[in-house]
Design a protein around this motif. Structure first.
Motif, PDB file in Angstrom:
ATOM      1  N   MET A 124      40.663  39.516  43.997  1.00  0.00           N
ATOM      2  CA  MET A 124      41.916  40.263  43.946  1.00  0.00           C
ATOM      3  C   MET A 124      41.606  41.733  44.137  1.00  0.00           C
ATOM      4  SD  MET A 124      44.656  38.701  41.244  1.00  0.00           S
ATOM      5  CE  MET A 124      46.070  39.779  41.223  1.00  0.00           C
ATOM      6  N   TYR A 154      54.329  41.482  21.962  1.00  0.00           N
ATOM      7  CA  TYR A 154      54.016  42.206  23.201  1.00  0.00           C
ATOM      8  C   TYR A 154      53.450  41.233  24.230  1.00  0.00           C
ATOM      9  CZ  TYR A 154      51.645  45.075  26.622  1.00  0.00           C
ATOM     10  OH  TYR A 154      51.229  45.609  27.807  1.00  0.00           O
ATOM     11  N   TYR A 166      53.767  41.902  34.192  1.00  0.00           N
ATOM     12  CA  TYR A 166      53.203  43.211  33.862  1.00  0.00           C
ATOM     13  C   TYR A 166      52.537  43.750  35.113  1.00  0.00           C
ATOM     14  CZ  TYR A 166      50.118  46.616  31.620  1.00  0.00           C
ATOM     15  OH  TYR A 166      49.465  47.756  31.258  1.00  0.00           O
ATOM     16  N   TYR A 224      56.414  34.550  33.661  1.00  0.00           N
ATOM     17  CA  TYR A 224      56.359  33.087  33.656  1.00  0.00           C
ATOM     18  C   TYR A 224      57.562  32.453  32.969  1.00  0.00           C
ATOM     19  CZ  TYR A 224      51.943  33.365  35.877  1.00  0.00           C
ATOM     20  OH  TYR A 224      50.990  33.612  36.816  1.00  0.00           O
ATOM     21  N   LEU A 283      57.635  28.459  31.949  1.00  0.00           N
ATOM     22  CA  LEU A 283      57.336  28.066  30.567  1.00  0.00           C
ATOM     23  C   LEU A 283      58.539  28.346  29.671  1.00  0.00           C
ATOM     24  CD1 LEU A 283      53.784  29.730  30.420  1.00  0.00           C
ATOM     25  CD2 LEU A 283      54.247  27.286  30.533  1.00  0.00           C
ATOM     26  N   MET A 295      45.834  32.222  22.976  1.00  0.00           N
ATOM     27  CA  MET A 295      45.057  33.421  23.327  1.00  0.00           C
ATOM     28  C   MET A 295      44.368  33.995  22.091  1.00  0.00           C
ATOM     29  SD  MET A 295      47.368  35.314  26.190  1.00  0.00           S
ATOM     30  CE  MET A 295      46.677  36.897  25.785  1.00  0.00           C
TER      31      MET A 295
HETATM   32  C1  HEC Z   1      47.951  35.807  39.827  1.00  0.00           C
HETATM   33  C2  HEC Z   1      46.980  36.198  38.831  1.00  0.00           C
HETATM   34  C3  HEC Z   1      47.453  36.202  37.384  1.00  0.00           C
HETATM   35  C4  HEC Z   1      47.945  35.143  36.645  1.00  0.00           C
HETATM   36  C5  HEC Z   1      48.120  33.706  37.112  1.00  0.00           C
HETATM   37  C6  HEC Z   1      48.189  35.645  35.308  1.00  0.00           C
HETATM   38  N1  HEC Z   1      47.877  36.971  35.243  1.00  0.00           N
HETATM   39 FE1  HEC Z   1      47.947  38.150  33.599  1.00  0.00          FE
HETATM   40  N2  HEC Z   1      47.398  39.758  34.706  1.00  0.00           N
HETATM   41  C7  HEC Z   1      47.058  39.733  36.045  1.00  0.00           C
HETATM   42  C8  HEC Z   1      46.800  41.095  36.509  1.00  0.00           C
HETATM   43  C9  HEC Z   1      46.396  41.477  37.930  1.00  0.00           C
HETATM   44  C10 HEC Z   1      46.997  41.939  35.405  1.00  0.00           C
HETATM   45  C11 HEC Z   1      46.921  43.469  35.409  1.00  0.00           C
HETATM   46  C12 HEC Z   1      48.208  43.940  36.012  1.00  0.00           C
HETATM   47  C13 HEC Z   1      48.294  45.431  36.237  1.00  0.00           C
HETATM   48  O1  HEC Z   1      47.606  46.202  35.551  1.00  0.00           O
HETATM   49  O2  HEC Z   1      49.083  45.802  37.145  1.00  0.00           O
HETATM   50  C14 HEC Z   1      47.357  41.060  34.269  1.00  0.00           C
HETATM   51  C15 HEC Z   1      47.583  41.507  32.985  1.00  0.00           C
HETATM   52  C16 HEC Z   1      47.788  40.684  31.886  1.00  0.00           C
HETATM   53  C17 HEC Z   1      47.859  41.135  30.513  1.00  0.00           C
HETATM   54  C18 HEC Z   1      47.559  42.549  30.039  1.00  0.00           C
HETATM   55  C19 HEC Z   1      48.713  43.409  29.763  1.00  0.00           C
HETATM   56  C20 HEC Z   1      48.218  44.764  29.258  1.00  0.00           C
HETATM   57  O3  HEC Z   1      48.954  45.393  28.528  1.00  0.00           O
HETATM   58  O4  HEC Z   1      47.115  45.216  29.624  1.00  0.00           O
HETATM   59  C21 HEC Z   1      48.096  40.022  29.737  1.00  0.00           C
HETATM   60  C22 HEC Z   1      48.251  39.967  28.220  1.00  0.00           C
HETATM   61  C23 HEC Z   1      48.163  38.886  30.632  1.00  0.00           C
HETATM   62  N3  HEC Z   1      47.978  39.332  31.925  1.00  0.00           N
HETATM   63  C24 HEC Z   1      48.379  37.589  30.220  1.00  0.00           C
HETATM   64  C25 HEC Z   1      48.550  36.511  31.101  1.00  0.00           C
HETATM   65  C26 HEC Z   1      48.915  35.175  30.684  1.00  0.00           C
HETATM   66  C27 HEC Z   1      49.078  34.734  29.243  1.00  0.00           C
HETATM   67  C28 HEC Z   1      49.036  34.429  31.820  1.00  0.00           C
HETATM   68  C29 HEC Z   1      49.510  33.014  31.938  1.00  0.00           C
HETATM   69  C30 HEC Z   1      50.837  32.724  31.443  1.00  0.00           C
HETATM   70  C31 HEC Z   1      48.707  35.288  32.947  1.00  0.00           C
HETATM   71  N4  HEC Z   1      48.431  36.537  32.475  1.00  0.00           N
HETATM   72  C32 HEC Z   1      48.694  34.872  34.278  1.00  0.00           C
HETATM   73  C33 HEC Z   1      47.005  38.614  36.845  1.00  0.00           C
HETATM   74  C34 HEC Z   1      47.425  37.353  36.492  1.00  0.00           C
END
Ligand code: HEC
Length: 197
Positions: free
Chosen positions: A120, A138, A147, A153, A157, A169
């Motif tokens: 990515m 949060y 985010y 989701y 979900l 988690m």
């Molecule tokens: C397609 C890839 C992808 C999937 C699938 C994904 N995430 Fe993420 N997630 C990211 C990325 C990229 C970031 C950072 C985003 C940004 O900083 O713009 C992130 C950030 C986060 C954060 C951090 C927020 C913070 O304040 O720093 C959390 C918690 C999180 N994801 C939880 C989850 C959970 C739980 C799931 C499943 C339901 C999930 N993610 C599915 C890509 C993904």
């Protein structure tokens, strides 16, 4: 004679088809209200109607706003702790959803190591086990609304499944920082026997 009959049958089939087709086109083009279009029939000029005051969606009956949003109130802080009972069943359900929807990016262990993460370019999915201490609400809101580059989701979900992911988690996080002293005495002996990695 045979040929004539065949021709007659074919004409019949095609004729039938064209009548049907016209019928469909007619239905498609008839006057009707489309959701975002104007509508002179109603006084407010809109097709979409407002639900009567105090309407409660059936799917949300008896469920509080904090449970649905992870926030104490629209402009207030996040819900501190899981608003439902923490059971083994809940955590295991959370693991199921996590492995399907989150692990591809954040890694099966939550450490941000995955083939997707490596590829990515814009922003790598962060490690979830090293995040700062966030309120459970949060993390729930991030899962629900997304985010930054990460999608929400909420459509995949249910609220309970999202809280279950939050619970899992926490378990993931604990599993990677636990020390031998944190383990109950009886399980400690077993771990020592089996060998602690
Ligand atoms: C397609 C890839 C992808 C999937 C699938 C994904 N995430 Fe993420 N997630 C990211 C990325 C990229 C970031 C950072 C985003 C940004 O900083 O713009 C992130 C950030 C986060 C954060 C951090 C927020 C913070 O304040 O720093 C959390 C918690 C999180 N994801 C939880 C989850 C959970 C739980 C799931 C499943 C339901 C999930 N993610 C599915 C890509 C993904």
């Amino acid at each position: 004679m045979r040929r004539a009959l065949g021709g007659l049958l074919l004409a019949g089939v095609l004729g039938g088809c064209s009548v049907d087709f016209q019928g469909w086109a007619g239905m498609k083009d008839q006057p009707k209200g489309l959701p975002f279009r104007e509508n002179a029939f109603f006084a407010d000029g809109r097709t979409m109607r407002e639900p009567p005051p105090d309407t409660v969606p059936r799917s949300r009956r008896g469920v509080s706003r904090r449970f649905l949003t992870g926030r104490e109130a629209p402009d207030a802080g996040y819900v501190e702790e899981l608003p439902l009972a923490l059971t083994r069943e809940l955590v295991e359900g959370g693991q199921g959803s996590y492995d399907i929807y989150c692990a591809a990016c954040h890694g099966v262990l939550g450490d941000g190591v995955s083939p997707v993460a490596r590829n990515m370019g814009l922003r790598e999915p962060p490690s979830l086990v090293d995040l700062p201490e966030y309120e459970d609400g949060y993390v729930y809101a991030v899962i629900s609304e997304g985010y930054g580059l990460m999608p929400g989701y909420a459509e995949k979900l249910t609220p309970t499944q999202r809280w279950a992911v939050v619970a899992y988690m926490r378990a993931l996080r604990e599993s990677q920082r636990a020390r031998l002293e944190d383990v109950p005495a009886e399980a400690r002996a077993r771990l020592l026997q089996e060998g602690v990695p």
